[in-house]
Design an enzyme around this catalytic site. Structure first.
Site, mmCIF file in Angstrom:
data_model
loop_
_atom_site.group_PDB
_atom_site.id
_atom_site.type_symbol
_atom_site.label_atom_id
_atom_site.label_comp_id
_atom_site.label_asym_id
_atom_site.label_seq_id
_atom_site.Cartn_x
_atom_site.Cartn_y
_atom_site.Cartn_z
ATOM 1 N N ARG A 48 -47.842 118.298 37.110
ATOM 2 C CA ARG A 48 -46.397 118.064 37.255
ATOM 3 C C ARG A 48 -46.196 116.592 37.578
ATOM 4 O O ARG A 48 -47.142 115.846 37.780
ATOM 5 C CB ARG A 48 -45.745 118.999 38.288
ATOM 6 C CG ARG A 48 -46.508 119.415 39.483
ATOM 7 C CD ARG A 48 -46.677 118.427 40.600
ATOM 8 N NE ARG A 48 -45.563 117.594 40.897
ATOM 9 C CZ ARG A 48 -45.682 116.346 41.328
ATOM 10 N NH1 ARG A 48 -46.879 115.804 41.495
ATOM 11 N NH2 ARG A 48 -44.640 115.606 41.601
ATOM 12 N N GLY A 49 -44.922 116.201 37.640
ATOM 13 C CA GLY A 49 -44.607 114.771 37.824
ATOM 14 C C GLY A 49 -44.330 114.187 36.453
ATOM 15 O O GLY A 49 -45.067 114.477 35.486
ATOM 16 N N ARG A 91 -40.779 121.889 29.918
ATOM 17 C CA ARG A 91 -39.873 121.472 30.997
ATOM 18 C C ARG A 91 -38.842 120.514 30.399
ATOM 19 O O ARG A 91 -39.207 119.585 29.686
ATOM 20 C CB ARG A 91 -40.661 120.820 32.134
ATOM 21 C CG ARG A 91 -41.680 121.779 32.783
ATOM 22 C CD ARG A 91 -42.198 121.241 34.089
ATOM 23 N NE ARG A 91 -41.165 121.240 35.127
ATOM 24 C CZ ARG A 91 -41.302 120.607 36.293
ATOM 25 N NH1 ARG A 91 -42.401 119.926 36.539
ATOM 26 N NH2 ARG A 91 -40.340 120.644 37.185
ATOM 27 N N GLN A 196 -43.837 119.882 47.294
ATOM 28 C CA GLN A 196 -44.702 118.808 46.771
ATOM 29 C C GLN A 196 -44.967 117.734 47.824
ATOM 30 O O GLN A 196 -46.020 117.111 47.824
ATOM 31 C CB GLN A 196 -44.063 118.148 45.539
ATOM 32 C CG GLN A 196 -44.003 119.017 44.303
ATOM 33 C CD GLN A 196 -42.676 119.728 44.176
ATOM 34 O OE1 GLN A 196 -42.060 120.102 45.177
ATOM 35 N NE2 GLN A 196 -42.229 119.947 42.960
ATOM 36 N N ASP A 237 -37.419 111.243 37.356
ATOM 37 C CA ASP A 237 -37.788 112.033 36.166
ATOM 38 C C ASP A 237 -37.069 111.543 34.931
ATOM 39 O O ASP A 237 -37.501 111.783 33.806
ATOM 40 C CB ASP A 237 -37.510 113.505 36.414
ATOM 41 C CG ASP A 237 -38.458 114.018 37.481
ATOM 42 O OD1 ASP A 237 -38.149 113.848 38.669
ATOM 43 O OD2 ASP A 237 -39.532 114.526 37.117
ATOM 44 N N ASN A 248 -33.832 112.911 39.727
ATOM 45 C CA ASN A 248 -35.104 113.114 40.424
ATOM 46 C C ASN A 248 -35.058 114.446 41.167
ATOM 47 O O ASN A 248 -34.043 115.158 41.138
ATOM 48 C CB ASN A 248 -35.370 111.943 41.389
ATOM 49 C CG ASN A 248 -36.789 111.955 41.913
ATOM 50 O OD1 ASN A 248 -37.747 112.105 41.142
ATOM 51 N ND2 ASN A 248 -36.969 111.822 43.217
#
Ligand code: RUB
Length: 344
Positions: A48-49, A91, A196, A237, A248
């Site tokens: 992720r990220g 995503r 996270q 993001d 984000n």
């Protein structure tokens, strides 16, 4: 400092992804051999990220090319298009995934033999990864100029080595300031619902010996009022060049509002692969995740039976709350981002 964290790498015809769902308790890499497996790893958030899922997407296409038995370029392109669709439907919010997939598909248009094309695609995916690592180092170098000795720095979610090819964006700046000998304390927001901050950011910083205190998300404004926080640094993001909005992890907007109220610089760190030059805020899809992520913590139910929950994964911070955006190319005010398209 400990050895660098590698969230993703290519070895022996496969990609290896550090399974972030198991951190900080267990370090285990998943071996992925198909684009479908990569898509699942992205969807399930093993990786992720924003930059990291872009790299994973590019590597997913590289796996398709590498293992393809296509005899003609047309056959190879048809396989790549199928993988491209599978990977892009994982995503919706971070733009880096779409950016990386488009970049590899563009290379796939090169006129050459099937074997050459296979090699070119793998090279491009590896290049995307190397460039991201390099960009993070530059973001760290650029951004650390804004950090003062003695700063208390609030961060949200994980914009660290784990969210990228390594080193990190927001945490890259924190790492660079620490390496320069600045005495800093990081306040890491736990980042409900997926934690996270607690699971990943606290782990990364402790590994590097960087002073960190974990807080729950609702403590941030009070710490600002008490004068413990001098800077807020988050990742992104998607950053909208047209309007300067920053998308984000959910919770970022509340920190930006509080930071504005207390006159605390609000810094956003991200590579230019996170900049979306086309969209306006209404055009961006904000991912809605399963309500179970809110109703349960680590498999344990925390709410009464039958209650429903909301779970938007990201929020949108307007440009007037953002002091600076730090990229590998330099430091920008949100309204200056448009100029970046001229130099990219
Ligand atoms: C991740 C998230 C991070 C950015 C970091 O969300 O919001 O802050 O992706 O990006 P998720 P960058 O865990 O849901 O993927 O490192 O480019 O700043």
């Amino acid at each position: 400092m400990r050895s660098e964290i590698k969230p993703i790498y290519w070895r022996n015809n496969a990609i290896y992804v550090l399974d972030q769902r198991l951190l900080p308790y267990k370090i285990k890499y998943l071996r992925l051999k198909t684009a479908r497996e990569v898509a699942k790893a992205i969807k399930d958030m093993a990786i992720r990220g924003a930059p990291a899922i872009g790299i994973a997407g590019a590597m997913g296409l590289a796996l398709t090319a590498y293992h393809s038995r296509a005899k003609t370029v047309e056959q190879l392109l048809a396989e790549l298009k199928r993988s491209y669709e599978t990977l892009r439907n994982t995503r919706p919010t971070a733009v880096n995934l779409f950016w990386a997939l488009e970049r590899v598909m563009k290379i796939a248009e090169t006129r050459c033999s099937v074997d050459e094309l296979r090699r070119l695609i793998l090279d491009e995916a590896l290049k995307i990864m190397e460039e991201d690592l390099e960009a993070n180092r530059k973001i760290g170098f650029n951004g650390s100029k804004l950090i003062d000795d003695g700063d208390g720095i609030l961060t949200h979610c994980n914009a660290g080595a784990l969210a990228t090819a390594g080193y990190g964006t927001a945490l890259g700046i924190i790492r660079a300031a620490f390496e320069e000998g600045k005495k800093i304390t990081v306040y890491a927001c736990e980042t409900r619902p997926r934690l996270q901050g607690a699971k990943l950011t606290a782990w990364e910083l402790m590994r590097d010996g960087i002073p960190v205190k974990l807080i729950t998300d609702n403590m941030a404004a009070f710490l600002m009022q008490r004068g413990l926080i001098n800077k807020v640094i988050v990742g992104a993001d998607r950053i909208l060049a047209k309007t300067g909005h920053v998308i984000n992890k959910i919770g970022t907007l509340s920190h930006a509002i509080a930071a504005k109220y207390y006159n605390i610089p609000f810094l956003v760190a991200a590579p230019t692969s996170t900049v979306d030059f086309k969209s306006t805020p209404d055009e961006v899809v904000i991912e809605e995740r399963d309500e179970k992520e809110v109703l349960y913590i680590d498999g344990k139910k925390i709410a009464p039976r039958g209650v429903r929950a909301l779970n938007p994964a990201f929020d949108i911070t307007p440009p007037d709350l953002v002091s600076y955006i730090i990229t590998e190319k330099g430091i920008y005010r949100p309204e200056e981002l448009r100029e970046l398209s001229l130099t990219t």
